[in-house]
Design an enzyme around this catalytic site. Structure first.
Site, short mmCIF file in Angstrom:
data_model
loop_
_atom_site.label_atom_id
_atom_site.label_comp_id
_atom_site.label_asym_id
_atom_site.label_seq_id
_atom_site.Cartn_x
_atom_site.Cartn_y
_atom_site.Cartn_z
N HIS A 215 0.84 -1.20 0.00
CA HIS A 215 0.00 0.00 0.00
C HIS A 215 0.87 1.25 0.00
O HIS A 215 1.03 1.93 1.01
CB HIS A 215 -0.93 -0.02 1.20
CG HIS A 215 -2.02 -1.04 1.10
ND1 HIS A 215 -2.00 -2.23 1.80
CD2 HIS A 215 -3.15 -1.06 0.35
CE1 HIS A 215 -3.08 -2.93 1.51
NE2 HIS A 215 -3.79 -2.25 0.63
N HIS A 255 -7.08 6.71 -3.06
CA HIS A 255 -7.95 5.71 -2.42
C HIS A 255 -7.30 5.01 -1.23
O HIS A 255 -7.99 4.45 -0.38
CB HIS A 255 -8.41 4.68 -3.45
CG HIS A 255 -7.40 3.61 -3.74
ND1 HIS A 255 -6.29 3.84 -4.53
CD2 HIS A 255 -7.32 2.33 -3.33
CE1 HIS A 255 -5.57 2.73 -4.59
NE2 HIS A 255 -6.17 1.81 -3.87
N ASP A 256 -5.98 5.00 -1.13
CA ASP A 256 -5.28 4.38 0.01
C ASP A 256 -4.37 5.38 0.71
O ASP A 256 -3.36 5.00 1.31
CB ASP A 256 -4.45 3.17 -0.45
CG ASP A 256 -5.27 1.89 -0.49
OD1 ASP A 256 -6.23 1.78 0.30
OD2 ASP A 256 -4.95 1.00 -1.30
N ASP A 365 -8.81 -1.57 -8.03
CA ASP A 365 -8.11 -1.76 -6.76
C ASP A 365 -7.60 -3.19 -6.60
O ASP A 365 -6.56 -3.41 -5.97
CB ASP A 365 -9.04 -1.40 -5.61
CG ASP A 365 -8.32 -1.35 -4.27
OD1 ASP A 365 -7.10 -1.08 -4.27
OD2 ASP A 365 -8.96 -1.58 -3.24
#
Length: 510
Positions: A215, A255-256, A365
């Site tokens: 991530h 998004h992360d 994703d």
């Protein structure tokens, strides 16, 4: 506490040195004139480490270094506050520096939300005299030329994001997102300030943790590239509005944001403040969204838009990011399947377009199993290593080890096979029903080949272990089969799961 250093005289009518302009995301102009349009010079100088030209003193250049980031917003969110001890004796912001040392206690400190984990880690090292390794941002022309050539083929599914990140000297997310916004003409259409946009993208990339095996900013760039591929599909390309496109790109890039490298169950069982703040519901996704909104407001990227439009964009950005919560996979998949069965999707309807963008982002994703083998295998190894690192932390602090996170009893192959079977295959099967194109068939083909490759590798490892221990081969094979069955029933969440949470049974219906 604010420390202000006064440098030699630098009049405002003199050109700013190039080495100052090259300071990443750190230049802000404070002026009451219409040229810079800043309502309050003091507000603009609240960015930590910012260089500001203050119109009230035009004979000096000030460098303001703040230990905190203060964002004064006229609307919206209550700022999150965090303390230095999110759980037990472990601090996420110094997590990777404490693995080899004993955990100690430190006095409590309250800081604002926008001092992200990553920025806190930088200041933590600075205060303790640890030199920060700053990459060289001036690239050889050969490298920049190759990166530009790659951007010409950014819509290809076999786009190698690892190579692109190397060619851009670790700035792949910034370069890719900026290119896509320009390519769609969104910078001009939304009248985005180039300085604010660049500063926003720099801050987004910096707030991804480079210490995370999976991530990190490279994953965000990979998801952004996949999202671009999906938005180019005929069903979406002819229906999406400019607002949909800019939201899709920004949601993929953020998004992360500020992901700590551990999953939601870990935050809950360690009583992390984020779990309490968001009531154990979509904890990481809420944090990613609020972090992204914080950066939008800190940079003022949408400050020129009407307040209502800006708030709507923030809400829709949050709706897209929250859709990546893997624990809600079945809810979104069931709704998607129901729409397809009833054939009632109408992309001229704004809510239906938004739902398709949510599904596209979910696919982007977790699209790693659908990439060519070399790319997919590399991503699989990275996400599994991140799982195992969390398992090591849980063991070290005598916590219950999360399923699939124990490196002693799990393998990359087993995790990937379970993830493809219970998570990826059902989702991409329905996406292919919605958009049965060459890209969709390519993704399904790659996933089938990759799954077969992992099965083959597992069989090779099993045969090698049997040859090594012939006396206990039968017992080992039975134990391995039972363990594999248990792992499959647990439903692996690997290779791109946003928060790495378990998926309830019965997610595979096709």
């Amino acid at each position: 506490m604010e420390v202000c250093y006064q440098l030699p005289v630098l009049p405002l009518d003199r050109l700013v040195p190039k080495h100052v302009l090259s300071r990443r995301g750190a230049i802000s102009f404070s002026s009451s004139s219409s040229l810079f349009g800043a309502p309050d010079p003091r507000q603009l100088s609240q960015r930590r480490g910012a260089i500001s030209y203050d119109s009230s003193d035009q004979t000096a250049l000030y460098i303001r270094m703040l230990g905190d980031v203060r964002v004064r917003s006229q609307v919206g969110f209550e700022p999150e506050r965090r303390i230095s001890h999110p759980y037990l004796c472990i601090d996420f912001r110094t997590l990777h520096t404490q693995l080899g040392t004993s955990a100690g206690t430190a006095p409590e400190r309250r800081v604002h939300r926008l001092l992200s984990f990553q920025r806190y880690l930088h200041s933590y090292r600075l205060l303790r005299g640890v030199p920060q390794q700053i990459p060289l941002h001036i690239l050889d022309e050969d490298y920049t030329g190759q990166a530009k050539c790659m951007l010409e083929k950014v819509g290809n599914w076999n786009f190698d994001i690892f190579l692109f990140d190397r060619l851009t000297n670790g700035n792949g997310l910034i370069t890719l997102t900026f290119h896509l916004l320009n390519q769609y003409g969104l910078v001009e259409l939304f009248q985005l300030d180039m300085v604010k946009l660049w500063r926003f993208l720099v801050m987004v990339q910096e707030d991804y943790h480079s210490d995370n095996p999976y991530h990190n900013a490279v994953h965000a760039a990979d998801v952004t590239q996949a999202m671009y591929c999906y938005m180019r599909e005929p069903m979406l390309a002819k229906s999406l509005t400019s607002c949909d496109i800019i939201l899709g790109i920004l949601a993929a890039a953020t998004h992360d944001l500020d992901h700590p490298g551990v999953n939601q169950p870990f935050l809950i069982k360690t009583d992390h403040y984020l779990a309490t703040l968001y009531r154990n519901t979509s904890v990481l996704e809420n944090h990613h969204w609020k972090s992204a909104v914080g950066l939008l407001r800190e940079t003022g990227l949408f400050s020129h838009l009407p307040a209502e439009d800006s708030l709507n964009m923030e809400r829709e950005l949050g709706s897209l990011i929250l859709a990546t919560d893997i624990s809600r996979q079945n809810d979104y998949l069931s709704r998607f399947r129901r729409h397809l069965d009833q054939e009632n999707l109408c992309l001229s309807n704004a809510s239906h377009r938004h739902f398709i963008l949510q599904m596209a982002l979910k696919c982007a994703d977790i699209c790693n199993p659908c990439r060519p083998w070399e790319l997919s295998k590399r991503w699989s190894e990275k996400v599994t290593e991140e799982f195992f690192q969390q398992g090591d932390i849980e063991k070290k602090h005598r916590l219950e080890v999360s399923p699939l996170f124990d490196r002693e009893i799990n393998t990359v192959g087993n995790i990937q096979i379970g993830f493809m079977t219970y998570v990826a295959e059902p989702l991409f099967a329905e996406w292919t029903r919605f958009s049965d194109t060459r890209l969709s068939q390519t993704m399904l083909g790659h996933m089938g080949l990759n799954k077969a490759s992992w099965v083959g590798l597992q069989q090779e490892q099993t045969s090698v272990s049997k040859e090594a221990e012939p006396g206990s081969a039968d017992a080992d094979s039975e134990g391995a089969a039972a363990a594999a069955a248990r792992r499959d029933s647990t439903t692996a969440t690997a290779a791109g799961g946003t928060s790495s949470k378990e998926i309830p049974q019965g997610s595979k219906e096709s």
